[in-house]
Write an enzyme that holds these catalytic residues in place. Structure first.
Site, PDB file in Angstrom:
ATOM      1  N   CYS A  21      15.326  45.953 -43.571  1.00 51.09           N
ATOM      2  CA  CYS A  21      14.646  47.252 -43.574  1.00 51.09           C
ATOM      3  C   CYS A  21      14.542  47.785 -44.992  1.00 51.09           C
ATOM      4  O   CYS A  21      14.196  48.938 -45.209  1.00 51.09           O
ATOM      5  CB  CYS A  21      15.377  48.243 -42.669  1.00 51.09           C
ATOM      6  SG  CYS A  21      17.066  48.554 -43.168  1.00 51.09           S
TER       7      CYS A  21
ATOM      8  N   GLU B 242      29.554  43.753 -35.038  1.00 51.76           N
ATOM      9  CA  GLU B 242      28.996  45.079 -35.332  1.00 51.76           C
ATOM     10  C   GLU B 242      30.163  46.018 -35.613  1.00 51.76           C
ATOM     11  O   GLU B 242      31.215  45.909 -34.990  1.00 51.76           O
ATOM     12  CB  GLU B 242      28.174  45.524 -34.112  1.00 51.76           C
ATOM     13  CG  GLU B 242      27.991  47.014 -33.921  1.00 51.76           C
ATOM     14  CD  GLU B 242      27.149  47.682 -34.990  1.00 51.76           C
ATOM     15  OE1 GLU B 242      26.105  47.114 -35.379  1.00 51.76           O
ATOM     16  OE2 GLU B 242      27.566  48.747 -35.449  1.00 51.76           O
TER      17      GLU B 242
ATOM     18  N   TYR C 253      25.610  42.261 -37.626  1.00 53.48           N
ATOM     19  CA  TYR C 253      25.029  43.614 -37.581  1.00 53.48           C
ATOM     20  C   TYR C 253      24.253  43.765 -36.272  1.00 53.48           C
ATOM     21  O   TYR C 253      23.076  44.134 -36.268  1.00 53.48           O
ATOM     22  CB  TYR C 253      24.096  43.860 -38.773  1.00 53.48           C
ATOM     23  CG  TYR C 253      24.698  43.498 -40.116  1.00 53.48           C
ATOM     24  CD1 TYR C 253      25.360  44.461 -40.876  1.00 53.48           C
ATOM     25  CD2 TYR C 253      24.612  42.194 -40.611  1.00 53.48           C
ATOM     26  CE1 TYR C 253      25.911  44.129 -42.102  1.00 53.48           C
ATOM     27  CE2 TYR C 253      25.168  41.867 -41.837  1.00 53.48           C
ATOM     28  CZ  TYR C 253      25.808  42.832 -42.583  1.00 53.48           C
ATOM     29  OH  TYR C 253      26.353  42.503 -43.798  1.00 53.48           O
TER      30      TYR C 253
ATOM     31  N   ASP D 274      20.703  41.518 -39.562  1.00 48.24           N
ATOM     32  CA  ASP D 274      19.841  42.707 -39.524  1.00 48.24           C
ATOM     33  C   ASP D 274      20.642  43.859 -40.110  1.00 48.24           C
ATOM     34  O   ASP D 274      21.030  44.783 -39.403  1.00 48.24           O
ATOM     35  CB  ASP D 274      19.456  42.971 -38.056  1.00 48.24           C
ATOM     36  CG  ASP D 274      18.482  44.136 -37.920  1.00 48.24           C
ATOM     37  OD1 ASP D 274      18.030  44.669 -38.946  1.00 48.24           O
ATOM     38  OD2 ASP D 274      18.187  44.510 -36.767  1.00 48.24           O
TER      39      ASP D 274
ATOM     40  N   GLN E  77      16.722  50.560 -32.346  1.00 52.88           N
ATOM     41  CA  GLN E  77      15.461  50.623 -33.095  1.00 52.88           C
ATOM     42  C   GLN E  77      14.602  51.765 -32.558  1.00 52.88           C
ATOM     43  O   GLN E  77      14.488  51.922 -31.338  1.00 52.88           O
ATOM     44  CB  GLN E  77      14.706  49.303 -32.973  1.00 52.88           C
ATOM     45  CG  GLN E  77      15.449  48.103 -33.543  1.00 52.88           C
ATOM     46  CD  GLN E  77      15.364  48.007 -35.061  1.00 52.88           C
ATOM     47  OE1 GLN E  77      14.682  48.788 -35.724  1.00 52.88           O
ATOM     48  NE2 GLN E  77      16.076  47.036 -35.615  1.00 52.88           N
TER      49      GLN E  77
HETATM   50  N1  SAH Z   1      20.286  44.382 -34.729  1.00 50.52           N
HETATM   51  C1  SAH Z   1      20.486  45.700 -34.192  1.00 50.52           C
HETATM   52  C2  SAH Z   1      21.105  46.687 -35.193  1.00 50.52           C
HETATM   53  C3  SAH Z   1      20.513  46.724 -36.556  1.00 50.52           C
HETATM   54  S1  SAH Z   1      20.918  48.141 -37.525  1.00 50.52           S
HETATM   55  C4  SAH Z   1      19.196  46.244 -33.645  1.00 50.52           C
HETATM   56  O1  SAH Z   1      18.121  45.787 -34.012  1.00 50.52           O
HETATM   57  O2  SAH Z   1      19.251  47.154 -32.807  1.00 50.52           O
HETATM   58  C5  SAH Z   1      22.282  47.667 -38.445  1.00 50.52           C
HETATM   59  C6  SAH Z   1      23.588  47.722 -37.690  1.00 50.52           C
HETATM   60  O3  SAH Z   1      24.608  47.292 -38.583  1.00 50.52           O
HETATM   61  C7  SAH Z   1      24.003  49.099 -37.199  1.00 50.52           C
HETATM   62  O4  SAH Z   1      24.300  49.009 -35.836  1.00 50.52           O
HETATM   63  C8  SAH Z   1      25.258  49.424 -38.013  1.00 50.52           C
HETATM   64  O5  SAH Z   1      26.208  50.155 -37.273  1.00 50.52           O
HETATM   65  C9  SAH Z   1      25.777  48.051 -38.334  1.00 50.52           C
HETATM   66  N2  SAH Z   1      26.608  47.903 -39.533  1.00 50.52           N
HETATM   67  C10 SAH Z   1      26.565  48.600 -40.677  1.00 50.52           C
HETATM   68  N3  SAH Z   1      27.417  48.084 -41.577  1.00 50.52           N
HETATM   69  C11 SAH Z   1      28.011  47.015 -40.991  1.00 50.52           C
HETATM   70  C12 SAH Z   1      28.983  46.069 -41.424  1.00 50.52           C
HETATM   71  N4  SAH Z   1      29.502  46.111 -42.635  1.00 50.52           N
HETATM   72  N5  SAH Z   1      29.341  45.105 -40.555  1.00 50.52           N
HETATM   73  C13 SAH Z   1      28.802  45.045 -39.304  1.00 50.52           C
HETATM   74  N6  SAH Z   1      27.892  45.916 -38.856  1.00 50.52           N
HETATM   75  C14 SAH Z   1      27.506  46.892 -39.682  1.00 50.52           C
END
Ligand code: SAH
Length: 455
Positions: free
Chosen positions: A411, A336, A315, A384, A286
């Site tokens: 988001c 992730e 995620y 997320d 973030q």
């Molecule tokens: N919760 C974390 C990341 C949120 S951003 C934080 O707050 O730091 C969203 C994340 O989802 C990213 O790290 C991205 O790489 C991941 N992502 C994107 N598509 C995805 C999918 N299909 N399955 C799992 N993760 C995914």
């Protein structure tokens, strides 16, 4: 018969601004035909010139403000609007927060969902907050420049003060720029797909003040690399990591497949909610640390954990939410898609002596199906996702494992509302107000936390 727009290109009009779009453009109507005009606000009167006429809407350019909104911030730096760095900078911060709340509320209302949206949680000092920069490097009039693209283009506007970035990051970019100039490193040319240095990336720990410099190159070889690394180290004592990422492609993607360590560690460390995190070059983290703590605390509060629950964090990135949840849960599972982020997540669990969090690399939709097949019974699922929201198949398997709650950190309001409708079909409803948290002041992005409960 083809509809004929009631305006012509290059004509001037006096208009009333009646609304603000999700992109932050003022809206005026001429005989019901909408015109979108940058740098105008609801309640304002403006002289505009029509610059583009489409079938159902057009664009205008502000010529003169005839009546100003009391929400207007005067004397803004036009480069920040022109480049899209700060598309809402001309709107007072209180009004920005209302704009974001209103946006979410309107989308829920339009989809006929009876949901209340709370006032947006804002920042005390809503500038200089970003802990990460990824700045394009281009040749302009024979000189290597760093800055930002003009909106909808790839023309670089040279910028030194990025306004919403940590000022230490701004300083570092100028330092690295000058070192690259000194060693005559050739900037990337998109049209010819030649040159060496494409982007400079900087991350800085908000609490740790550890800094990572990422040099993104088109070529494997970075000429004078040893001298460049030495000079960066000498000039920027906070730097604990210098990485080179090689992006051979001629596309717009920022990072290429291979990353090489040039100096120090392959990650920087920072803290969130008292936990330590390792962050690699290509891991998501973030960008607004102060607001992230509010966002996560809100999400965790809403999960109402008492230490007995099993939680899935889909995620999960580098495991920030998972690890913050771990002390309130019996067991946490994170998934992730980026392998390096999961490697970071595992390191992060160890760093914080957390033993009840397991992390897997994979897509959330496929992993959720696996967990469902294995009979995992989470009490709470936290999600997320990126802007595109949840995959329909994820919703399918997530609701099949029947958690009591799904806590959704979003988001993107439009995919949130779409997913809310899909979740409602599966029996998951919103009983408490949605909480927007302003992660991106001066921009149009809207982040929020919503709780879905099993009916
Ligand atoms: N919760 C974390 C990341 C949120 S951003 C934080 O707050 O730091 C969203 C994340 O989802 C990213 O790290 C991205 O790489 C991941 N992502 C994107 N598509 C995805 C999918 N299909 N399955 C799992 N993760 C995914």
């Amino acid at each position: 018969m083809k509809f004929k727009a009631p305006v012509n290109k290059n004509e001037e009009y006096e208009v009333d601004i009646i609304d603000l779009t999700y992109q932050g453009l003022g809206v005026a109507k001429i005989k019901d035909y909408p015109l979108f005009i940058e740098d105008t606000l609801p309640g304002e009167k403006a002289k505009i010139k029509v610059i583009k006429v489409n079938q159902n809407f057009g664009f205008g350019k502000l010529e003169e403000l005839l009546k100003k909104s009391s929400d207007r911030v005067e004397d803004v730096n036009r480069d920040y609007t022109r480049t899209g760095i700060a598309p809402l900078q001309h709107l007072k911060y209180d009004a920005q927060l209302k704009f974001k709340q209103h946006q979410l509320q309107e989308l829920f209302d339009k989809s006929k969902m009876d949901v209340e949206v709370l006032p947006t949680m804002g920042m005390d000092n809503p500038t200089q907050y970003r802990n990460k920069a990824q700045i394009p490097v281009r040749l302009i009039n024979g000189k290597l420049q760093t800055g930002f693209y003009r909106k909808h283009s790839h023309d670089l506007v040279p910028i030194e003060d990025f306004y919403i970035q940590d000022p230490e990051i701004d300083k570092a970019i100028v330092v690295v720029r000058d070192i690259l100039r000194k060693y005559h490193i050739e900037p990337y040319n998109e049209n010819k797909h030649n040159g060496v240095i494409r982007n400079i990336m900087v991350r800085r720990g908000h609490y740790s003040h550890q800094m990572m410099i990422g040099l993104i190159t088109r070529t494997k070889k970075l000429p004078m690399v040893d001298m460049i690394v030495k000079e960066i180290k000498d000039a920027l004592p906070e730097v604990t990591s210098i990485m080179q990422n090689i992006n051979l492609s001629d596309g717009n993607g920022l990072l290429g497949k291979s990353t090489v360590r040039l100096y120090g560690k392959t990650y920087i460390e920072d803290e969130l909610l008292g936990l330590k995190f390792a962050i690699s070059l290509n891991s998501f983290y973030q960008v607004n640390p102060e607001q992230t703590e509010k966002l996560y605390s809100t999400a965790i509060d809403k999960a109402e954990l008492d230490g007995t629950q099993t939680v899935i964090d889909a995620y999960c990135g580098i495991g920030t939410i998972s690890l913050a949840v771990a002390e309130h849960a019996k067991q946490v599972y994170g998934v992730e898609i980026v392998k390096e982020a999961i490697e970071d997540a595992k390191i992060n669990a160890q760093k914080n002596h957390i033993n009840n969090a397991k992390f897997v690399t994979g897509s959330a939709e496929e992993q959720m199906e696996k967990w469902q097949a294995q009979g995992l019974k989470p009490d709470v699922i936290m999600v997320d996702p990126p802007r595109k929201g949840l995959a329909a198949s994820f919703i399918e398997s997530a609701t099949k494992v029947a958690p009591n709650k799904i806590v959704y950190v979003s988001c993107n309001p439009s995919t949130l509302v779409r997913d809310a409708r899909r979740l409602a079909e599966k029996g998951y409803v919103i009983n408490q107000p949605v909480q927007p948290v302003d992660q991106f002041p001066q921009t149009v992005h809207v982040e929020s936390v919503t709780v879905f409960e099993k009916k």
